[in-house]
Design an enzyme around this catalytic site. Sequence first.
Site, PDB file in Angstrom:
ATOM      1  N   CYS A 188     -53.152 -26.980 -19.834  1.00  0.00           N
ATOM      2  CA  CYS A 188     -53.689 -26.595 -18.457  1.00  0.00           C
ATOM      3  C   CYS A 188     -52.004 -27.322 -17.560  1.00  0.00           C
ATOM      4  CB  CYS A 188     -54.225 -27.743 -17.217  1.00  0.00           C
ATOM      5  SG  CYS A 188     -54.667 -27.264 -15.734  1.00  0.00           S
ATOM      6  N   LEU A 189     -51.564 -26.044 -16.854  1.00  0.00           N
ATOM      7  CA  LEU A 189     -49.959 -26.042 -15.929  1.00  0.00           C
ATOM      8  C   LEU A 189     -50.540 -26.861 -14.918  1.00  0.00           C
ATOM      9  CD1 LEU A 189     -50.277 -21.896 -16.156  1.00  0.00           C
ATOM     10  CD2 LEU A 189     -48.895 -23.855 -17.060  1.00  0.00           C
ATOM     11  N   HIS A 196     -62.255 -21.809 -18.050  1.00  0.00           N
ATOM     12  CA  HIS A 196     -61.737 -23.284 -17.522  1.00  0.00           C
ATOM     13  C   HIS A 196     -61.118 -22.651 -16.502  1.00  0.00           C
ATOM     14  CE1 HIS A 196     -57.264 -25.413 -18.268  1.00  0.00           C
ATOM     15  NE2 HIS A 196     -56.938 -24.691 -17.443  1.00  0.00           N
ATOM     16  N   GLU A 197     -60.803 -20.994 -16.280  1.00  0.00           N
ATOM     17  CA  GLU A 197     -60.620 -20.523 -14.562  1.00  0.00           C
ATOM     18  C   GLU A 197     -61.940 -20.928 -13.879  1.00  0.00           C
ATOM     19  OE1 GLU A 197     -57.264 -21.244 -14.553  1.00  0.00           O
ATOM     20  OE2 GLU A 197     -56.791 -20.469 -16.274  1.00  0.00           O
ATOM     21  N   HIS A 237     -61.609 -24.654 -12.716  1.00  0.00           N
ATOM     22  CA  HIS A 237     -60.876 -24.887 -11.798  1.00  0.00           C
ATOM     23  C   HIS A 237     -61.126 -24.664  -9.931  1.00  0.00           C
ATOM     24  CE1 HIS A 237     -57.144 -26.157 -13.656  1.00  0.00           C
ATOM     25  NE2 HIS A 237     -56.901 -25.084 -14.352  1.00  0.00           N
ATOM     26  N   GLY A 247     -53.938 -17.754 -18.147  1.00  0.00           N
ATOM     27  CA  GLY A 247     -54.662 -18.569 -16.822  1.00  0.00           C
ATOM     28  C   GLY A 247     -54.103 -18.706 -15.367  1.00  0.00           C
ATOM     29  N   GLN A 270     -55.208 -23.925  -8.120  1.00  0.00           N
ATOM     30  CA  GLN A 270     -53.682 -24.742  -8.865  1.00  0.00           C
ATOM     31  C   GLN A 270     -52.614 -24.570  -7.831  1.00  0.00           C
ATOM     32  OE1 GLN A 270     -54.908 -22.689 -12.859  1.00  0.00           O
ATOM     33  NE2 GLN A 270     -53.570 -24.403 -13.214  1.00  0.00           N
TER      34      GLN A 270
HETATM   35  O1  GNR Z   1     -51.632 -21.027 -20.196  1.00  0.00           O
HETATM   36  C1  GNR Z   1     -52.859 -21.823 -20.121  1.00  0.00           C
HETATM   37  N1  GNR Z   1     -53.238 -21.860 -21.302  1.00  0.00           N
HETATM   38  C2  GNR Z   1     -54.714 -22.380 -22.134  1.00  0.00           C
HETATM   39  C3  GNR Z   1     -54.945 -22.640 -23.067  1.00  0.00           C
HETATM   40  C4  GNR Z   1     -56.056 -23.237 -23.822  1.00  0.00           C
HETATM   41  C5  GNR Z   1     -57.305 -22.486 -23.064  1.00  0.00           C
HETATM   42  C6  GNR Z   1     -56.996 -22.420 -21.235  1.00  0.00           C
HETATM   43  C7  GNR Z   1     -55.746 -22.538 -20.921  1.00  0.00           C
HETATM   44  S1  GNR Z   1     -55.629 -21.637 -19.591  1.00  0.00           S
HETATM   45  C8  GNR Z   1     -54.109 -22.591 -19.455  1.00  0.00           C
HETATM   46  C9  GNR Z   1     -53.492 -22.093 -17.609  1.00  0.00           C
HETATM   47  C10 GNR Z   1     -54.192 -22.946 -16.550  1.00  0.00           C
HETATM   48  O2  GNR Z   1     -54.355 -23.747 -16.548  1.00  0.00           O
HETATM   49  N2  GNR Z   1     -55.067 -22.129 -15.677  1.00  0.00           N
HETATM   50  O3  GNR Z   1     -55.822 -23.321 -15.656  1.00  0.00           O
HETATM   51 NI    NI Z   2     -56.049 -25.067 -15.606  1.00  0.00          NI
END
Ligand code: GNR
Ligand code: NI
Length: 173
Positions: A95-96, A137-138, A141, A46, A51
């Site tokens: 999270c990236l 999670h997104e 953000h 995601g 980001q």
């Molecule tokens: O790549 C991602 N893996 C992930 C694993 C578990 C829960 C959420 C994520 S999202 C993350 C990519 C990211 O930072 N998206 O904002």
């Molecule tokens: Ni993230």
Amino acid sequence: MAIKDILIHPDPRLKTAAAPVETVDTVLRKLADDMLETMYAAPGIGLAAPQIGVLQRILVMDCVKEDDAAPRPLVLINPQITWASETRSTYEEGCLSIPDQYAEVERPAEVEVSWLDVDGNPQSEHFDGLWATCVQHEIDHLDGKLFIDYLKPLKRQMITRKMQKLKRERARA
Ligand code: GNR
Ligand code: NI
């Protein structure tokens, strides 16, 4: 298409709520393409526009895990959670924008989400499993929230210090 730089925590842009998209046009579709390319290259499941420093409410995701399965790139514009299950589930999140740091986060196990697609048409879908975790999670953000905000202050502080160090080292390199 272009791969964009991903912002690393701490960064004020990752703490800022993003503004709703006003018009779904060619410029926005280009942004969505760049986000998908950036997400797949990372690799991640995601990516939210903040980001890459764009404070607009757009996210992309593809949580297909099997290598032999067809990819399922989704673009969600102005997403809204319209329902969340009482049942919660715990996932080890990453999270990236917080590289190589992982922690368990508890969230609703299933959610119903509405959004606009890249043609400006309303869509809605029921998500569960990793998809439900990822979309929440997104959307966090887009509201200036990171998964470490759910952790105990000491653990959050430890991760933040590691990221400050990482950014210092990257700046010197
Ligand atoms: O790549 C991602 N893996 C992930 C694993 C578990 C829960 C959420 C994520 S999202 C993350 C990519 C990211 O930072 N998206 O904002
Ligand atoms: Ni993230």
